[in-house]
Enzyme design. Sequence first.
Site, PDB file in Angstrom:
ATOM      1  N   ALA A   1      -7.449   5.188   0.457  1.00 20.59           N
ATOM      2  CA  ALA A   1      -6.737   4.369   1.224  1.00 20.59           C
ATOM      3  C   ALA A   1      -7.606   3.475   2.565  1.00 20.59           C
ATOM      4  CB  ALA A   1      -5.334   4.246   0.892  1.00 20.59           C
ATOM      5  N   SER A   2      -7.974   2.628   1.767  1.00 20.96           N
ATOM      6  CA  SER A   2      -9.379   1.637   2.830  1.00 20.96           C
ATOM      7  C   SER A   2      -8.285   0.517   3.178  1.00 20.96           C
ATOM      8  CB  SER A   2     -10.271   0.931   2.506  1.00 20.96           C
ATOM      9  OG  SER A   2     -11.292   1.959   1.287  1.00 20.96           O
ATOM     10  N   MET A   3      -8.920   0.455   4.633  1.00 26.59           N
ATOM     11  CA  MET A   3      -8.493  -0.455   5.096  1.00 26.59           C
ATOM     12  C   MET A   3      -7.489  -1.861   4.576  1.00 26.59           C
ATOM     13  SD  MET A   3     -11.198  -0.511   9.168  1.00 26.59           S
ATOM     14  CE  MET A   3      -9.680  -1.485  10.038  1.00 26.59           C
ATOM     15  N   PRO A   4      -6.446  -2.334   4.687  1.00 30.66           N
ATOM     16  CA  PRO A   4      -6.024  -3.410   3.954  1.00 30.66           C
ATOM     17  C   PRO A   4      -7.290  -4.633   4.584  1.00 30.66           C
ATOM     18  CG  PRO A   4      -4.257  -2.816   4.721  1.00 30.66           C
ATOM     19  CD  PRO A   4      -5.507  -1.350   5.430  1.00 30.66           C
TER      20      PRO A   4
ATOM     21  N   ARG B   1       1.015  -0.989   0.327  1.00 32.53           N
ATOM     22  CA  ARG B   1       0.330   0.011  -0.034  1.00 32.53           C
ATOM     23  C   ARG B   1       1.056   1.226   0.231  1.00 32.53           C
ATOM     24  NH1 ARG B   1      -4.288   1.865   4.715  1.00 32.53           N
ATOM     25  NH2 ARG B   1      -3.363   1.663   5.585  1.00 32.53           N
TER      26      ARG B   1
END
Length: 401
Positions: free
Chosen positions: A106-109, A44
């Site tokens: 950027a969303s939570m992995p 990321r």
Amino acid sequence: MTAPAHDAHNARQERPSRTALGRALLSAGVLTPDWASAFAAVPRSGFLPDLIWPWDMETGQSVPVSQTDAPEAWYGYADADVPVVTQWDDGRHTGTDPGNVSASSASMPSVVFGMLADLDVKPGHRVLEVGTGTGWNAALLAHRLGAENVVSVELDPTVAAQARTALDRFGLPVHVVTGDGLQGCRERAPFDRIIATCGLRSIPRAWVEQSRPGGVVVAPWGTHYSNGDAVARLVVADDGESASGLFTGPVEFMKARTQRRPLVPHAEYVTGSVADGDASSSTVTEEHFLGGRFSSQDFVLGLCVPDCVRVMAERDEGTHAVWLYGLTDRSWACAQFRDHAATRVWQSGPRRLWDEVHAGLAWWTAQGRPAVERFGLTVDTAGDHVWLGEPGNPVPGGAAA
């Protein structure tokens, strides 16, 4: 906002924090073995700009972090299972303090890989992603399927350009379209899979039409009642006229810009005092009404009380006021929860919004207080329809607001 000055090789370098993240995701069953190689090859951090606003779990707010000024903290957040805002106020924001409305992230992995698992891609599948954002999700898909099989649509030209740069840097030249992803990408259709990385209040008909029969659509869906969404996993019918499936779990996403919650100016609803409304008391407690974060109550009440917005005021000396505003007229309600005392309620307008809430909670309780995963969504030519257990059991009022 510019991308950080590291190259793809540096971004791929293994760090203890990233190793720990991978182990945690694998242990939780969120990162499945078929996605492990993509996680390893596509970090990321390689898709985040120099200045980010990660969600700090301790303070409960977004905090500015610059890779240039604080590289250790920056990488720590990049490798953490937290959401990271990368743009505020549709690009109009300046400075380092958080803006008013988060517009790209950027969303939570854990959420990313959970939704990718729901997508269930196979070799040779063609995928449409709606909401390119940083490009990380598209890169994961491209690593798994090949860049030629992934199309991503991003509404914001600046965000789209930054994503293209990052994808190219990793040797994953995904076709990134600048445009309205709610229209799909007809010239590249049909698709075997469609995934949205923005919250929706209705599933676009174009997505069903541009999917192959048996194709899968994965998208966060909810109502205007609250910010809470649930991930819908829909399978397109053989005749291509509809798509249907269960929700897989609660999430919270930035909303598609054209489907954001309408403004609810309080002064246009309550023109005098709250005491001007019809007063009553209620046995509904704050816990029963609100639940916890990602509770089923919010989701269910959004279905049972359509075209309504819930707004919570700050807690004040043992009292907590919650407001309800109708979106089709100027009906309103206010519930004041007090420690160790009955709930006081005022409501006004053609709709009795608190009465609708009370009826919704009673229905949910009578059904055994089902979790979000017991509900499902069908999208057809008449719109979105939510059901409990099976499509023949509609939820009272269960359509998108």
